[in-house]
Design a protein around this motif. Sequence first.
Motif, PDB file in Angstrom:
ATOM      1  N   PRO A 154      10.090  11.200 -20.821  1.00  0.00           N
ATOM      2  CA  PRO A 154      10.712  12.505 -21.046  1.00  0.00           C
ATOM      3  C   PRO A 154      11.629  12.889 -19.887  1.00  0.00           C
ATOM      4  O   PRO A 154      11.582  12.271 -18.811  1.00  0.00           O
ATOM      5  N   GLU A 155      12.463  13.889 -20.110  1.00  0.00           N
ATOM      6  CA  GLU A 155      13.360  14.440 -19.100  1.00  0.00           C
ATOM      7  C   GLU A 155      14.523  13.496 -18.758  1.00  0.00           C
ATOM      8  O   GLU A 155      15.682  13.830 -18.900  1.00  0.00           O
ATOM      9  N   MET A 156      14.205  12.306 -18.294  1.00  0.00           N
ATOM     10  CA  MET A 156      15.211  11.294 -17.961  1.00  0.00           C
ATOM     11  C   MET A 156      14.582   9.923 -18.136  1.00  0.00           C
ATOM     12  O   MET A 156      13.544   9.644 -17.543  1.00  0.00           O
ATOM     13  N   ASP A 157      15.194   9.070 -18.975  1.00  0.00           N
ATOM     14  CA  ASP A 157      14.582   7.768 -19.246  1.00  0.00           C
ATOM     15  C   ASP A 157      14.979   6.734 -18.194  1.00  0.00           C
ATOM     16  O   ASP A 157      15.723   7.023 -17.246  1.00  0.00           O
ATOM     17  N   GLY A 158      14.488   5.512 -18.378  1.00  0.00           N
ATOM     18  CA  GLY A 158      14.716   4.464 -17.384  1.00  0.00           C
ATOM     19  C   GLY A 158      16.164   4.052 -17.252  1.00  0.00           C
ATOM     20  O   GLY A 158      16.630   3.715 -16.157  1.00  0.00           O
ATOM     21  N   ARG A 159      16.911   4.063 -18.360  1.00  0.00           N
ATOM     22  CA  ARG A 159      18.340   3.716 -18.290  1.00  0.00           C
ATOM     23  C   ARG A 159      19.092   4.760 -17.474  1.00  0.00           C
ATOM     24  O   ARG A 159      19.909   4.416 -16.597  1.00  0.00           O
ATOM     25  N   GLU A 160      18.825   6.034 -17.737  1.00  0.00           N
ATOM     26  CA  GLU A 160      19.506   7.108 -17.006  1.00  0.00           C
ATOM     27  C   GLU A 160      19.139   7.072 -15.524  1.00  0.00           C
ATOM     28  O   GLU A 160      19.997   7.310 -14.662  1.00  0.00           O
ATOM     29  N   LEU A 161      17.873   6.757 -15.234  1.00  0.00           N
ATOM     30  CA  LEU A 161      17.456   6.657 -13.831  1.00  0.00           C
ATOM     31  C   LEU A 161      18.176   5.506 -13.147  1.00  0.00           C
ATOM     32  O   LEU A 161      18.657   5.648 -12.020  1.00  0.00           O
ATOM     33  N   THR A 162      18.272   4.357 -13.823  1.00  0.00           N
ATOM     34  CA  THR A 162      18.965   3.208 -13.246  1.00  0.00           C
ATOM     35  C   THR A 162      20.432   3.528 -12.995  1.00  0.00           C
ATOM     36  O   THR A 162      20.987   3.178 -11.943  1.00  0.00           O
ATOM     37  N   GLU A 163      21.081   4.195 -13.945  1.00  0.00           N
ATOM     38  CA  GLU A 163      22.483   4.581 -13.769  1.00  0.00           C
ATOM     39  C   GLU A 163      22.643   5.522 -12.579  1.00  0.00           C
ATOM     40  O   GLU A 163      23.603   5.398 -11.800  1.00  0.00           O
ATOM     41  N   TYR A 164      21.706   6.469 -12.431  1.00  0.00           N
ATOM     42  CA  TYR A 164      21.771   7.372 -11.278  1.00  0.00           C
ATOM     43  C   TYR A 164      21.670   6.582  -9.977  1.00  0.00           C
ATOM     44  O   TYR A 164      22.450   6.799  -9.034  1.00  0.00           O
ATOM     45  N   SER A 202       0.803  -1.224   0.000  1.00  0.00           N
ATOM     46  CA  SER A 202       0.000   0.000   0.000  1.00  0.00           C
ATOM     47  C   SER A 202       0.839   1.278   0.000  1.00  0.00           C
ATOM     48  O   SER A 202       0.339   2.340  -0.365  1.00  0.00           O
ATOM     49  N   ARG A 203       2.104   1.189   0.376  1.00  0.00           N
ATOM     50  CA  ARG A 203       2.960   2.380   0.432  1.00  0.00           C
ATOM     51  C   ARG A 203       3.627   2.565  -0.929  1.00  0.00           C
ATOM     52  O   ARG A 203       4.754   2.150  -1.159  1.00  0.00           O
ATOM     53  N   ILE A 204       2.891   3.210  -1.828  1.00  0.00           N
ATOM     54  CA  ILE A 204       3.300   3.342  -3.228  1.00  0.00           C
ATOM     55  C   ILE A 204       3.400   4.823  -3.583  1.00  0.00           C
ATOM     56  O   ILE A 204       2.464   5.596  -3.353  1.00  0.00           O
ATOM     57  N   SER A 205       4.535   5.217  -4.147  1.00  0.00           N
ATOM     58  CA  SER A 205       4.725   6.576  -4.653  1.00  0.00           C
ATOM     59  C   SER A 205       4.831   6.521  -6.167  1.00  0.00           C
ATOM     60  O   SER A 205       5.281   5.527  -6.737  1.00  0.00           O
ATOM     61  N   GLU A 206       4.421   7.599  -6.848  1.00  0.00           N
ATOM     62  CA  GLU A 206       4.445   7.632  -8.302  1.00  0.00           C
ATOM     63  C   GLU A 206       5.197   8.858  -8.811  1.00  0.00           C
ATOM     64  O   GLU A 206       5.097   9.938  -8.237  1.00  0.00           O
ATOM     65  N   CYS A 207       5.941   8.660  -9.912  1.00  0.00           N
ATOM     66  CA  CYS A 207       6.620   9.752 -10.606  1.00  0.00           C
ATOM     67  C   CYS A 207       6.390   9.582 -12.100  1.00  0.00           C
ATOM     68  O   CYS A 207       6.224   8.464 -12.594  1.00  0.00           O
ATOM     69  N   VAL A 208       6.436  10.704 -12.844  1.00  0.00           N
ATOM     70  CA  VAL A 208       6.138  10.655 -14.272  1.00  0.00           C
ATOM     71  C   VAL A 208       7.388  10.566 -15.139  1.00  0.00           C
ATOM     72  O   VAL A 208       7.278  10.359 -16.345  1.00  0.00           O
ATOM     73  N   ASN A 209       8.564  10.721 -14.551  1.00  0.00           N
ATOM     74  CA  ASN A 209       9.800  10.569 -15.317  1.00  0.00           C
ATOM     75  C   ASN A 209      10.968  10.379 -14.357  1.00  0.00           C
ATOM     76  O   ASN A 209      10.831  10.516 -13.129  1.00  0.00           O
ATOM     77  N   GLY A 210      12.134  10.067 -14.922  1.00  0.00           N
ATOM     78  CA  GLY A 210      13.293   9.785 -14.099  1.00  0.00           C
ATOM     79  C   GLY A 210      13.773  10.974 -13.295  1.00  0.00           C
ATOM     80  O   GLY A 210      14.232  10.818 -12.158  1.00  0.00           O
ATOM     81  N   ARG A 211      13.684  12.177 -13.873  1.00  0.00           N
ATOM     82  CA  ARG A 211      14.164  13.355 -13.151  1.00  0.00           C
ATOM     83  C   ARG A 211      13.342  13.601 -11.883  1.00  0.00           C
ATOM     84  O   ARG A 211      13.892  13.919 -10.821  1.00  0.00           O
TER      85      ARG A 211
END
Length: 266
Positions: free
Chosen positions: A201-211, A171-180
């Motif tokens: 947009p802004e930051m894709d899944g690969r860039e988010l994973t690398e971060y 139940s503890r779920i947060s949502e974001c619309v992009n990697g940034r």
Amino acid sequence: MALTSSLAELVVLLVEPSQMQANLVTRMLEHQGIRRVTAVTSARAALAALNDPDSGQVVISSLYLPDMPGTELVMAMRAEPMLETIPFILVSSETRPQLLEPIRQSGACAIVAKPFTEQQLARALYAAVDNLNPPEELDVADIEALRVLVVDDSLASRHYLRRLLEELGISRISECVNGREAVEVLQENMFDLVITDYNMPEMDGRELTEYIRTQSWQADVPVLMVTSEQNMGRLAAVERAGVSAICDKPFEASSVRTLINDALRS
């Protein structure tokens, strides 16, 4: 949502303007033991039929309909609280990614490419049955305390993933619309699992994973990518970035549940 234990118990709404194709699919459904099939020829007729809860537990639709494409039909369903959880199966000979992408992002349980066999249709139907039934509990201690971050620019996809997580007891779920946006949330909050799309947009899944793997203070958090990306080079780059697992869209609910369970246990 009604529980269904077998294909024979399914109630199917078939949306197909071609009488010949409707007859073919109906015969295939009957061969699988399904007897309750209602056929309509347009998206509006389908939406009207779905107002009756006994008219369809599963929608099988063509892409090209006389009043609106199947992509708009599934999005209209996802916008209605009473219809958003109904499994949607697309049957189409269309292969262009830009036309199929909205279906993949909508939480559709399967895309069946024409021409198809009864076995291929049956697999899509079993995926629908899996969506209709409650999942087994996760083999994870203190599941109510788990914190999950869902990152996807598709609202329909986020809703679908949230529903799957809630069915698992999370139940503890947060949502974001992009990697940034996710990066900002990760800087202030701790999570037990990140589920992300690839193309955003802004930051894709690969860039988010690398971060996450190289700069975040929670570099070891499991990252599950649920994506419609088909480019093998890009997916290989995602794996090198350190993603824990990759699941295709559209996905079978049981598959993503298994990946979530494995990611959390590891």
